[in-house]
Design a protein around this motif. Structure first.
Motif, PDB file in Angstrom:
ATOM      1  N   LEU A  47       3.379   0.543  -2.065  1.00  0.00           N
ATOM      2  CA  LEU A  47       3.039  -0.796  -2.516  1.00  0.00           C
ATOM      3  C   LEU A  47       4.185  -1.370  -3.319  1.00  0.00           C
ATOM      4  O   LEU A  47       4.881  -0.661  -4.051  1.00  0.00           O
ATOM      5  CB  LEU A  47       1.780  -0.749  -3.387  1.00  0.00           C
ATOM      6  CG  LEU A  47       0.459  -0.389  -2.689  1.00  0.00           C
ATOM      7  CD1 LEU A  47      -0.598  -0.116  -3.744  1.00  0.00           C
ATOM      8  CD2 LEU A  47       0.023  -1.504  -1.769  1.00  0.00           C
ATOM      9  N   GLY A  48       4.378  -2.666  -3.250  1.00  0.00           N
ATOM     10  CA  GLY A  48       5.370  -3.330  -4.073  1.00  0.00           C
ATOM     11  C   GLY A  48       4.844  -3.536  -5.475  1.00  0.00           C
ATOM     12  O   GLY A  48       3.659  -3.388  -5.738  1.00  0.00           O
ATOM     13  N   GLN A  49       5.725  -3.884  -6.389  1.00  0.00           N
ATOM     14  CA  GLN A  49       5.316  -4.064  -7.774  1.00  0.00           C
ATOM     15  C   GLN A  49       4.306  -5.194  -7.942  1.00  0.00           C
ATOM     16  O   GLN A  49       3.570  -5.218  -8.907  1.00  0.00           O
ATOM     17  CB  GLN A  49       6.553  -4.334  -8.636  1.00  0.00           C
ATOM     18  CG  GLN A  49       7.396  -3.097  -8.901  1.00  0.00           C
ATOM     19  CD  GLN A  49       6.658  -2.050  -9.700  1.00  0.00           C
ATOM     20  OE1 GLN A  49       6.105  -2.326 -10.760  1.00  0.00           O
ATOM     21  NE2 GLN A  49       6.597  -0.833  -9.187  1.00  0.00           N
ATOM     22  N   ASP A  63       1.817  -5.875  -5.822  1.00  0.00           N
ATOM     23  CA  ASP A  63       0.628  -5.640  -5.023  1.00  0.00           C
ATOM     24  C   ASP A  63      -0.447  -4.914  -5.817  1.00  0.00           C
ATOM     25  O   ASP A  63      -0.169  -3.930  -6.492  1.00  0.00           O
ATOM     26  CB  ASP A  63       0.968  -4.813  -3.783  1.00  0.00           C
ATOM     27  CG  ASP A  63       1.951  -5.527  -2.863  1.00  0.00           C
ATOM     28  OD1 ASP A  63       1.860  -6.756  -2.778  1.00  0.00           O
ATOM     29  OD2 ASP A  63       2.793  -4.838  -2.258  1.00  0.00           O
ATOM     30  N   GLY A  64      -1.687  -5.378  -5.688  1.00  0.00           N
ATOM     31  CA  GLY A  64      -2.799  -4.638  -6.269  1.00  0.00           C
ATOM     32  C   GLY A  64      -3.176  -5.090  -7.660  1.00  0.00           C
ATOM     33  O   GLY A  64      -2.378  -5.653  -8.408  1.00  0.00           O
ATOM     34  N   ALA A 119      -0.991  -3.193 -10.253  1.00  0.00           N
ATOM     35  CA  ALA A 119       0.422  -3.075  -9.886  1.00  0.00           C
ATOM     36  C   ALA A 119       1.296  -2.888 -11.123  1.00  0.00           C
ATOM     37  O   ALA A 119       1.169  -3.617 -12.103  1.00  0.00           O
ATOM     38  CB  ALA A 119       0.873  -4.319  -9.119  1.00  0.00           C
ATOM     39  N   GLU A 126      -4.683   0.321  -5.790  1.00  0.00           N
ATOM     40  CA  GLU A 126      -4.433  -0.969  -6.440  1.00  0.00           C
ATOM     41  C   GLU A 126      -3.095  -0.999  -7.172  1.00  0.00           C
ATOM     42  O   GLU A 126      -2.875  -1.842  -8.026  1.00  0.00           O
ATOM     43  CB  GLU A 126      -5.579  -1.298  -7.400  1.00  0.00           C
ATOM     44  CG  GLU A 126      -6.908  -1.538  -6.705  1.00  0.00           C
ATOM     45  CD  GLU A 126      -6.897  -2.763  -5.807  1.00  0.00           C
ATOM     46  OE1 GLU A 126      -6.069  -3.671  -6.025  1.00  0.00           O
ATOM     47  OE2 GLU A 126      -7.727  -2.827  -4.872  1.00  0.00           O
ATOM     48  N   GLY A 127      -2.199  -0.059  -6.846  1.00  0.00           N
ATOM     49  CA  GLY A 127      -0.827  -0.161  -7.313  1.00  0.00           C
ATOM     50  C   GLY A 127      -0.433   0.653  -8.517  1.00  0.00           C
ATOM     51  O   GLY A 127       0.698   0.536  -8.999  1.00  0.00           O
TER      52      GLY A 127
END
Length: 282
Positions: free
Chosen positions: A3-5, A7-8, A11, A35-36
């Motif tokens: 996941l990218g920073q 996302d979620g 995050a 959820e990151g």
């Protein structure tokens, strides 16, 4: 793919979960990772803890395992320091480490269920089970469930305060915290203590932006729940008090923890959520 920073719901957050090797703790680790969040898992069940790490990493997040006895002050400090050293801090703590009885083993639920069933057959009189309860058995449950929670909350709070970091602390209590018929005496008292500890910590840590809430699960399908499954008469009687007519899942409890961990609950502190199928409806 990780996941990218951005996302979620969590995050860029770092979560510590005691008792994260199985049951509600593992479900929280996996749900938070989805959820990151990066996750530090603390437990005494090393093989299961490593399995949890693999599950978190499979979801694209960083993870670390620390062997830790919930009732040890030193181990709790080590867990929190590991999170700070490895991931830069702590944003969320879930205190899922707990035992139902003094001889409960999370990696041997069937054996624990058999012992509970045998004990109930040998001593069916609840009055005698209470009056003959050994001090050592009482103390062991309180050491893990109540003192262990206190030590984890203290250690996480110190780390958050030292870093000037706002955070969310989530204790795992039980419906037994408020209803004596929902658990054995030591378990019920330990969880009632967790609930009062939660409220106290919420009041004193609130000014620093640290929220402290509890979850009071009902009857949940976990390894600990196997002890209920091992006593069919007890299971039938307990579920008769649950309007939804079933046991809950660890994932459903983890969803409640996710709510308390994130900004959706930003004005919640000193509260207890009950994923309990309607047990508390009177």
């Amino acid at each position: 793919m990780g996941l990218g920073q951005g996302d979620g719901l969590l995050a860029g957050k770092v979560a510590v979960v005691t008792g994260g090797a199985n049951g509600i703790g593992r479900a929280c680790c996996e749900r938070f990772a989805e959820e990151g969040a990066d996750v530090v898992v603390a437990d005494i069940l090393d093989e299961r803890g490593i399995d949890t790490i693999a599950a978190v990493e499979k979801k694209g997040r960083r993870a670390a395992y620390v062997h830790a006895d919930a009732s040890s002050p030193t181990d709790n400090e080590t867990v929190m320091q590991h999170a700070v050293d490895l991931f830069g801090g702590i944003d969320v703590l879930v205190t899922a480490a707990g035992i139902a009885t003094a001889d409960y083993r999370g990696d041997r639920p069937e054996a624990s269920a058999r012992r509970a069933a045998r004990h109930a057959r040998e001593q069916p009189d609840a009055m005698r089970r209470f009056s003959d309860l050994r001090l050592s058995d009482w103390q062991k449950v309180l050491d893990v469930n109540l003192t262990g929670t206190m030590l984890s909350v203290q250690a996480a709070a110190r780390a958050m305060l030292d870093l000037g970091r706002r955070g969310s602390i989530i204790t795992i209590a039980s419906i037994a915290a408020k209803h004596p018929a929902a658990g054995a005496p030591a378990y019920s008292v330990s969880k009632a203590g967790v609930w009062m500890l939660t409220k106290y910590a919420a009041r004193v840590l609130g000014p620093a932006g640290i929220r402290v809430n509890a979850i009071g699960p009902g009857f949940i399908e976990t390894n600990m729940g196997e002890m209920i499954r091992g006593l069919p008469d007890l299971e039938e009687r307990l579920l008769a008090d649950v309007p939804l007519g079933r046991m809950g899942t660890a994932r459903e409890v983890a969803d409640a923890a996710l709510f308390l961990a994130g900004q959706q609950s930003s004005y919640f502190t000193g509260e207890m959520l009950h994923p309990d199928g309607g047990f508390y409806t009177d």
